[in-house]
Scaffold this motif. Structure first.
Motif, short mmCIF file in Angstrom:
data_model
loop_
_atom_site.label_atom_id
_atom_site.label_comp_id
_atom_site.label_asym_id
_atom_site.label_seq_id
_atom_site.Cartn_x
_atom_site.Cartn_y
_atom_site.Cartn_z
N GLU A 1 0.52 1.78 -1.13
CA GLU A 1 -0.80 2.12 -1.32
C GLU A 1 -1.75 1.01 -0.58
OE1 GLU A 1 -2.26 3.75 -5.23
OE2 GLU A 1 -3.40 1.73 -5.33
N LEU A 2 -2.80 1.44 0.18
CA LEU A 2 -3.68 0.78 0.85
C LEU A 2 -5.14 0.88 0.46
CD1 LEU A 2 -2.03 1.06 4.37
CD2 LEU A 2 -2.13 -1.09 2.82
N GLU A 3 -6.03 -0.07 0.38
CA GLU A 3 -7.31 0.15 -0.10
C GLU A 3 -8.20 -0.57 1.20
OE1 GLU A 3 -8.68 -1.30 -3.81
OE2 GLU A 3 -6.79 -0.40 -4.94
N PHE A 4 -9.29 0.28 1.29
CA PHE A 4 -10.24 0.20 2.50
C PHE A 4 -11.60 0.40 1.90
CE2 PHE A 4 -6.08 1.73 4.39
CZ PHE A 4 -5.97 0.75 5.19
N THR B 1 -2.40 6.65 -0.08
CA THR B 1 -1.05 6.37 -0.61
C THR B 1 -0.17 7.00 0.40
OG1 THR B 1 -1.85 6.54 -2.61
CG2 THR B 1 0.58 7.00 -2.60
N GLU C 1 6.10 -1.88 6.48
CA GLU C 1 4.79 -2.82 7.17
C GLU C 1 4.56 -2.22 8.31
OE1 GLU C 1 3.43 -5.42 5.78
OE2 GLU C 1 4.83 -4.94 4.06
N LYS D 1 1.87 0.44 7.37
CA LYS D 1 0.88 -0.17 6.84
C LYS D 1 -0.24 -0.59 8.06
CE LYS D 1 1.94 -1.97 2.51
NZ LYS D 1 2.25 -3.25 1.68
N TRP E 1 -1.63 2.87 9.63
CA TRP E 1 -2.79 3.17 8.60
C TRP E 1 -3.90 2.35 9.06
CZ3 TRP E 1 -3.93 7.71 7.17
CH2 TRP E 1 -2.65 8.55 6.46
N GLU E 2 -3.85 1.08 8.85
CA GLU E 2 -4.99 0.05 9.22
C GLU E 2 -5.55 0.56 10.60
OE1 GLU E 2 -3.30 -3.90 8.62
OE2 GLU E 2 -3.15 -3.49 6.65
#
Length: 126
Positions: free
Chosen positions: A7-10, A98, A107, A110, A113-114
């Motif tokens: 999960e990543l939050e932005f 997610t 990695e 991630k 996605w970034e």
């Protein structure tokens, strides 16, 4: 090998309504997520560099949540989700992504996605 969730939050300088349009509308998805996107009802077709992937829109709560399940997968390890939240303290709009990947690819995913979210922020202006 089983895929693992991450999960990543932005923080996105946008209203939840505008952000929602960028994660659910094919025209907007094609501006930051993939090269081309079409939909036929709940079936979305995403195209990247000559590759085509299809996913069903499985969850859609206006201004809050969008989730897609990849076609041809039966388990819960082949979806990706955009949750839109409002930080109660700062008032910021937060996009929580997610996704699932092989353990040795998390990695890299991630970072992918970034990069995509950088494009999204440029499109929204936030």
């Amino acid at each position: 090998m089983a895929k693992v969730a991450f999960e990543l939050e932005f923080i996105v300088r946008s209203s939840p309504t505008i952000l929602y349009e960028f994660v659910v509308t094919p025209t907007n998805l094609a501006q930051w997520f993939c090269e081309k996107c079409d939909s036929n009802g709940d079936l979305y077709t995403f195209k990247w560099k000559g590759q085509e992937d299809k996913a069903y829109l499985i969850d859609n709560l206006e201004d809050k949540l969008v989730a897609f399940q990849w076609v041809g997968t039966e388990d819960d390890e082949e979806f990706f989700e955009f949750a839109i939240q409002k930080n109660e303290i700062s008032g910021d709009t937060v996009l929580v992504v997610t996704d699932f990947a092989e353990p040795n690819e998390v990695e890299d995913m991630k970072m992918w996605w970034e990069d995509q979210i950088v494009k999204l922020k440029k499109m929204i202006g936030g």
